[in-house]
Design an enzyme around this catalytic site. Structure first.
Site, PDB file in Angstrom:
ATOM      1  N   HIS A 111       0.780  -1.288  -0.005  1.00 28.36           N
ATOM      2  CA  HIS A 111      -0.101   0.059  -0.032  1.00 28.36           C
ATOM      3  C   HIS A 111       0.955   1.305  -0.030  1.00 28.36           C
ATOM      4  CE1 HIS A 111      -2.737   3.115   1.537  1.00 28.36           C
ATOM      5  NE2 HIS A 111      -3.741   2.369   0.901  1.00 28.36           N
ATOM      6  N   GLU A 113       0.735   3.761   1.770  1.00 25.78           N
ATOM      7  CA  GLU A 113       1.162   4.395   2.872  1.00 25.78           C
ATOM      8  C   GLU A 113       2.320   3.575   3.539  1.00 25.78           C
ATOM      9  OE1 GLU A 113      -2.689   4.368   4.784  1.00 25.78           O
ATOM     10  OE2 GLU A 113      -3.305   5.751   3.069  1.00 25.78           O
ATOM     11  N   GLY A 187      -7.619   9.133  -0.296  1.00 24.09           N
ATOM     12  CA  GLY A 187      -7.960  10.070   0.549  1.00 24.09           C
ATOM     13  C   GLY A 187      -7.995  11.597   0.249  1.00 24.09           C
ATOM     14  N   SER A 227     -10.271   7.031  -3.097  1.00 24.76           N
ATOM     15  CA  SER A 227     -11.357   8.020  -3.320  1.00 24.76           C
ATOM     16  C   SER A 227     -12.754   7.482  -3.946  1.00 24.76           C
ATOM     17  CB  SER A 227     -11.184   9.195  -3.795  1.00 24.76           C
ATOM     18  OG  SER A 227     -10.303  10.010  -3.030  1.00 24.76           O
TER      19      SER A 227
HETATM   20  P1  PGA Z   1      -9.628   6.094  -0.018  1.00 22.86           P
HETATM   21  O1  PGA Z   1      -8.180   5.227   0.301  1.00 22.86           O
HETATM   22  O2  PGA Z   1     -10.639   5.061  -0.456  1.00 22.86           O
HETATM   23  O3  PGA Z   1      -9.691   6.619   1.669  1.00 22.86           O
HETATM   24  O4  PGA Z   1      -8.960   7.068  -0.816  1.00 22.86           O
HETATM   25  C1  PGA Z   1      -8.226   4.088  -0.447  1.00 22.86           C
HETATM   26  C2  PGA Z   1      -6.849   3.199  -0.051  1.00 22.86           C
HETATM   27  O5  PGA Z   1      -5.603   3.602   0.522  1.00 22.86           O
HETATM   28  O6  PGA Z   1      -7.007   1.832  -0.181  1.00 22.86           O
END
Ligand code: PGA
Length: 269
Positions: A111, A113, A187, A227
């Site tokens: 991911h 992150e 996000g 999103s």
């Molecule tokens: P989001 O995150 O739907 O809040 O944009 C998606 C993700 O990080 O897998």
């Protein structure tokens, strides 16, 4: 272990996956999964037609396993990360075999992150993917470009390179899912357009075809993430190479997530 719906005879069964990130403790997880199952059953959701997965924090997994098994819920689940190594001296890490013991079907790997905040490289992500496959899990490998990558290299170059690094490390017959998640869309409330998602999903599928053959490309699911909400899921699911969604923020609301899962009903895809 729960069977993952994937075979050439089945075609590609859409997968709607909720990435909870670091949200919900184990008590909140139990309440959420129970409500989600009730909501979908009430709506007569066909779990064979659209698979539903949740990705809770590690500390919730045992509780989710117990609930899913006791109530025979048709929801599958997985972890958000995994260690590349076999059990041993790796303080703070979680082995793939431990996740398999908890009946996880999937595990998220790479991911953005993890790549950004924890410095995970393509090599680490490839090793984690191989470890997951070795333990019988289906890795859900995330790839995606930053806004800067998009400007410099176009949309597909970085996701394709990230996928190639993983394909270098796994057996040709491995079962896996790819999630295309543009970093700039995660996000941000600014999803990619369905056409952008299709363009990259198709490039990823072409990469799988070139590396693993046409059959692997035909059965491997490519998801879009970034999103995704109930009001935009339909556009993505209409694309021929988009086989589902990885949902972050909107997966934390039972009604919202259940509306995404039921995209076929409320939008007539
Ligand atoms: P989001 O995150 O739907 O809040 O944009 C998606 C993700 O990080 O897998």
């Amino acid at each position: 272990m729960a069977r993952v719906n994937r075979s050439p005879a089945d075609g590609r069964i859409p997968l709607i996956a909720g990435n909870w990130k670091m949200n919900f403790d184990h008590l909140q997880a139990i309440a959420f999964v129970q409500k989600l199952a009730w909501s979908l059953k009430d709506a007569r959701h066909d779990f064979g037609a659209v698979e539903v997965a949740v990705f809770p924090p590690f500390t919730d997994l045992r509780s989710v396993q117990t609930l899913v098994a006791a109530d025979k819920l048709p929801i599958v689940y997985g972890a958000q990360d995994v260690c590349a190594h076999a059990p041993g001296a790796f303080t703070g890490e979680i082995a793939a075999s431990f996740l398999a013991q908890l009946d996880c079907s999937y595990v998220l790997i790479g991911h953005s992150e993890r790549r950004t905040f924890y410095g995970e490289t393509d090599e680490v992500i490839a090793a984690k993917t191989a470890a997951a496959i070795g333990a019988g899990l289906v890795p859900l490998v995330c790839v995606g470009e930053t806004a800067e990558d998009l400007e410099t290299h176009g949309a597909s170059a970085v996701p394709v390179a990230q996928l190639n690094a993983v394909l270098d490390a796994i057996p040709k017959t491995a079962d896996f899912v790819v999630a295309y998640e543009p970093v700039w869309a995660i996000g941000s409330g600014q999803p990619a357009t369905p056409e952008q998602a299709q363009q990259v999903a198709s490039a990823l599928r072409a990469t799988i075809a070139a590396r693993l053959g046409d059959e692997a490309a035909a059965v491997t699911r490519v998801l879009y993430g970034g999103s995704v909400k109930a009001d935009n899921i339909a556009g993505f699911m209409r694309q021929p190479d988009v086989d589902g969604a990885l949902v972050g923020g909107a997966s934390l609301d039972v009604e919202g997530f259940s509306a995404i899962v039921r995209y076929q009903k409320h939008v007539g895809v």
